[in-house]
Write an enzyme that holds these catalytic residues in place. Structure first.
Site, PDB file in Angstrom:
ATOM      1  N   SER A  52      55.265   7.620  56.208  1.00  0.00           N
ATOM      2  CA  SER A  52      55.254   9.046  56.560  1.00  0.00           C
ATOM      3  C   SER A  52      54.540   9.268  57.891  1.00  0.00           C
ATOM      4  O   SER A  52      54.505  10.379  58.399  1.00  0.00           O
ATOM      5  CB  SER A  52      54.581   9.868  55.449  1.00  0.00           C
ATOM      6  OG  SER A  52      53.310   9.349  55.128  1.00  0.00           O
ATOM      7  N   ASN A 139      46.092  10.199  46.951  1.00  0.00           N
ATOM      8  CA  ASN A 139      46.779  11.279  46.229  1.00  0.00           C
ATOM      9  C   ASN A 139      45.998  12.596  46.318  1.00  0.00           C
ATOM     10  O   ASN A 139      46.589  13.646  46.547  1.00  0.00           O
ATOM     11  CB  ASN A 139      46.997  10.889  44.763  1.00  0.00           C
ATOM     12  CG  ASN A 139      47.868   9.650  44.640  1.00  0.00           C
ATOM     13  OD1 ASN A 139      48.421   9.175  45.633  1.00  0.00           O
ATOM     14  ND2 ASN A 139      47.981   9.118  43.426  1.00  0.00           N
ATOM     15  N   HIS A 185      77.803  50.349  53.253  1.00  0.00           N
ATOM     16  CA  HIS A 185      79.096  49.642  53.295  1.00  0.00           C
ATOM     17  C   HIS A 185      79.607  49.508  54.726  1.00  0.00           C
ATOM     18  O   HIS A 185      80.815  49.482  54.959  1.00  0.00           O
ATOM     19  CB  HIS A 185      80.143  50.353  52.441  1.00  0.00           C
ATOM     20  CG  HIS A 185      79.666  50.711  51.072  1.00  0.00           C
ATOM     21  ND1 HIS A 185      79.720  49.844  49.999  1.00  0.00           N
ATOM     22  CD2 HIS A 185      79.067  51.840  50.601  1.00  0.00           C
ATOM     23  CE1 HIS A 185      79.216  50.432  48.923  1.00  0.00           C
ATOM     24  NE2 HIS A 185      78.781  51.639  49.263  1.00  0.00           N
ATOM     25  N   SER A 306      78.316  32.787  79.216  1.00  0.00           N
ATOM     26  CA  SER A 306      79.361  31.943  78.645  1.00  0.00           C
ATOM     27  C   SER A 306      79.745  30.899  79.677  1.00  0.00           C
ATOM     28  O   SER A 306      79.699  31.153  80.883  1.00  0.00           O
ATOM     29  CB  SER A 306      80.571  32.800  78.288  1.00  0.00           C
ATOM     30  OG  SER A 306      81.737  32.017  78.250  1.00  0.00           O
ATOM     31  N   LYS A 312      80.612  37.558  80.040  1.00  0.00           N
ATOM     32  CA  LYS A 312      79.926  37.560  78.755  1.00  0.00           C
ATOM     33  C   LYS A 312      78.405  37.656  78.890  1.00  0.00           C
ATOM     34  O   LYS A 312      77.797  37.096  79.791  1.00  0.00           O
ATOM     35  CB  LYS A 312      80.259  36.297  77.958  1.00  0.00           C
ATOM     36  CG  LYS A 312      81.664  36.245  77.421  1.00  0.00           C
ATOM     37  CD  LYS A 312      81.997  37.374  76.456  1.00  0.00           C
ATOM     38  CE  LYS A 312      81.335  37.216  75.106  1.00  0.00           C
ATOM     39  NZ  LYS A 312      81.848  36.056  74.377  1.00  0.00           N
ATOM     40  N   ASN A 314      75.730  37.076  75.981  1.00  0.00           N
ATOM     41  CA  ASN A 314      75.722  36.717  74.562  1.00  0.00           C
ATOM     42  C   ASN A 314      74.333  36.787  73.943  1.00  0.00           C
ATOM     43  O   ASN A 314      73.346  36.430  74.587  1.00  0.00           O
ATOM     44  CB  ASN A 314      76.284  35.304  74.374  1.00  0.00           C
ATOM     45  CG  ASN A 314      77.778  35.243  74.649  1.00  0.00           C
ATOM     46  OD1 ASN A 314      78.479  36.239  74.487  1.00  0.00           O
ATOM     47  ND2 ASN A 314      78.244  34.098  75.081  1.00  0.00           N
ATOM     48  N   GLU A 319      71.511  35.157  67.339  1.00  0.00           N
ATOM     49  CA  GLU A 319      72.373  34.388  66.434  1.00  0.00           C
ATOM     50  C   GLU A 319      71.605  33.191  65.889  1.00  0.00           C
ATOM     51  O   GLU A 319      71.769  32.795  64.730  1.00  0.00           O
ATOM     52  CB  GLU A 319      73.619  33.911  67.178  1.00  0.00           C
ATOM     53  CG  GLU A 319      74.543  35.050  67.592  1.00  0.00           C
ATOM     54  CD  GLU A 319      75.523  34.604  68.660  1.00  0.00           C
ATOM     55  OE1 GLU A 319      76.295  33.676  68.415  1.00  0.00           O
ATOM     56  OE2 GLU A 319      75.495  35.175  69.769  1.00  0.00           O
TER      57      GLU A 319
END
Ligand code: ARG
Length: 470
Positions: A52, A139, A185, A306, A312, A314, A319
């Site tokens: 690890s 542990n 809606h 873009s 564009k 964006n 996102e």
């Protein structure tokens, strides 16, 4: 062991793991400080697979802090001398500086950060170093380090939530009178103010903050002294370690102490829900900044171009905040799945906990940071929002107008429904109607109905507690 055998075939992306050692040193490492009972070293592939160290190095400060407190306690209860505790402390602080300066030689043969530090401590402090692990197991040690780590990180997340909250409150205070349509809606429903809309997110963030504080309270419990699973015959002072490290309480059951990762689940579930909130927030800004909505413009510093379409602008950033919430949910699900079938007590499956928590943390912290910086720079087109908020969005107010004049709500609902249907059929909007148009549907309409058809007024009169009135 041959030199080629010390190189794992698939760990080329982890070159630090194999800092070149001489053949003899490689051999000594393969017989590392845990391998007294073994005649042979492990295969390099096995070392690389089980280690690890590549990710738990991140816990080095917490491991050192915990070890210093443990050594001081060992001296206090006279399991080691004061001089030995001092040598251990000095050695550990030197190791901390070596790691910070990038001078520490990490070796995958050490498995994890705990052994890496202990091995180096023995180099530096000799027999005193060999006494550090008295009455301790990795542990309970790893449970301690992980809790210490989250005790540092959760307040940092809370501070970032508070910063975003402040940013939202600032924007909201400028838009108490900016009218926009509220949606159900995804259909225009009733007028609200932009402030009211934004304050919904403030309330979500308040709950997120509360969830993180609750996660922190359940993390703030000290596991050391549990040993491997069943405590120790040596008379340690667990309370002293807890006090020294600033823990509120100690874990009561030694078996629970080494196998409990509920605190990691608490953190991850708070993070996943926060991620969902940030995702919904991002989605709305994305919608508002489309040409279809036209409610807002994204600042250049937060927009992407873009590669093909020159026009564009964006919202990639938003996102990705939306998309990355998926990985945080994944971290939570992975953690729950890791725990689901585990018998007590420690099992190495638990080693998989850290990357889940690191990943969630490294996702939500920068997301909170950038979206807090974005909000004050979003330019809202209050006229476009206002224009979208009129018309049929006031139909519910008209039904309530009739209710105030004694009509049962269901009847009013039907009458206004018919009024809307006729108005649409006539190619008109509610603002275009005359008093006669209203009266044709119900004699209870008076001239004051015409003044009602105003979104600002509609918001002002919805002054019920929790409503949108300024
Ligand atoms: N690297 C281990 C982990 O992250 C530390 C505990 C190891 N204990 C053991 N018995 N193998 O969980």
């Amino acid at each position: 062991m041959s030199t080629s055998a010390t190189r794992c075939t698939w760990s080329s992306e982890l070159p630090f793991l194999m800092t070149p050692r001489t053949k003899r040193a490689a051999k000594a490492a393969s017989g590392n400080i845990l391998r007294g009972r073994f005649a042979k070293g492990r295969l390099p592939e096995v070392e690389a697979f089980t280690a690890s160290l590549p990710f738990d190095r991140r816990l080095f400060r917490h491991d050192i802090r915990g070890s210093i407190a443990h050594a001081d306690m060992l001296a206090k209860v006279k399991l080691i001398s004061r001089a030995e505790a001092a040598r251990i402390g000095k050695g550990l602080r030197a190791i901390e500086r070596e790691i910070e300066a990038g001078k520490f030689k990490f070796d995958v043969a050490d498995e994890d950060i705990h052994i890496a530090i202990e091995r180096r401590l023995i180099d530096l402090a000799g027999d005193a170093g060999r006494k550090l692990h008295t009455a301790r197991s990795r542990n309970d040690q790893v449970a301690l380090d992980f809790r210490l780590f989250l005790k540092d990180e959760i307040p940092a997340v809370i501070a970032l939530i508070e910063r975003l909250r402040e940013a939202l409150l600032d924007v909201a205070s400028n838009h108490a009178d900016s009218v926009m349509p509220g949606y159900t809606h995804m259909q225009r429903a009733q007028p609200v103010s932009l402030a009211h809309h934004i304050l919904a997110y403030v309330d979500m963030l308040d709950r997120d903050r509360e969830r993180f504080s609750q996660a922190l309270a359940r993390t703030d419990v000290m596991p050391l002294g549990a040993g491997a699973l069943a405590g120790t015959t040596l008379q340690v002072d667990r309370e002293a370690v807890a006090r020294e490290l600033g823990f509120a309480r100690i874990v009561e059951n030694s078996m629970d102490a080494v196998s409990d990762r509920d605190f990691a689940v608490d953190f991850l579930s708070a993070a996943a829900l926060l991620g969902v909130h940030l995702s919904r927030m991002s989605e709305e800004i994305i919608l508002w900044t489309t040409s279809e909505f036209g409610f807002a413009t994204l600042p250049d510093e937060f927009s992407t171009g873009s590669s093909m379409m020159p026009q564009k602008k964006n919202p990639d950033l938003l996102e990705l905040i939306r998309g990355k919430s998926g990985r945080v949910i994944g971290d939570l699900v992975a953690m729950l799945t890791i725990l689901k079938g585990l018998p007590l007590t420690y099992n190495s499956d638990l080693q998989e906990d850290k990357e889940r928590v690191f990943d969630a943390l490294d996702t939500v912290k920068p997301a909170l940071d950038v979206i807090a910086k974005l909000w004050p720079r979003i330019k809202f087109d209050v006229d476009a929002m206002r224009a979208a908020a009129g018309g049929f969005a006031l139909a519910t107010d008209l039904a309530e107008y009739l209710v105030e004049r004694g009509m049962p709500f269901r009847e009013a609902h039907e009458i206004i429904g018919a009024l809307v249907r006729d108005t649409i059929a006539a190619g008109k909007s509610l603002e275009d109607l005359s008093l006669d148009d209203f009266r044709r549907h119900s004699p209870r309409f008076d001239p004051d109905v015409l003044e009602m058809l105003d979104p600002e007024n509609s918001i002002k009169v919805r002054s019920v507690i929790g409503g949108p009135a300024p």
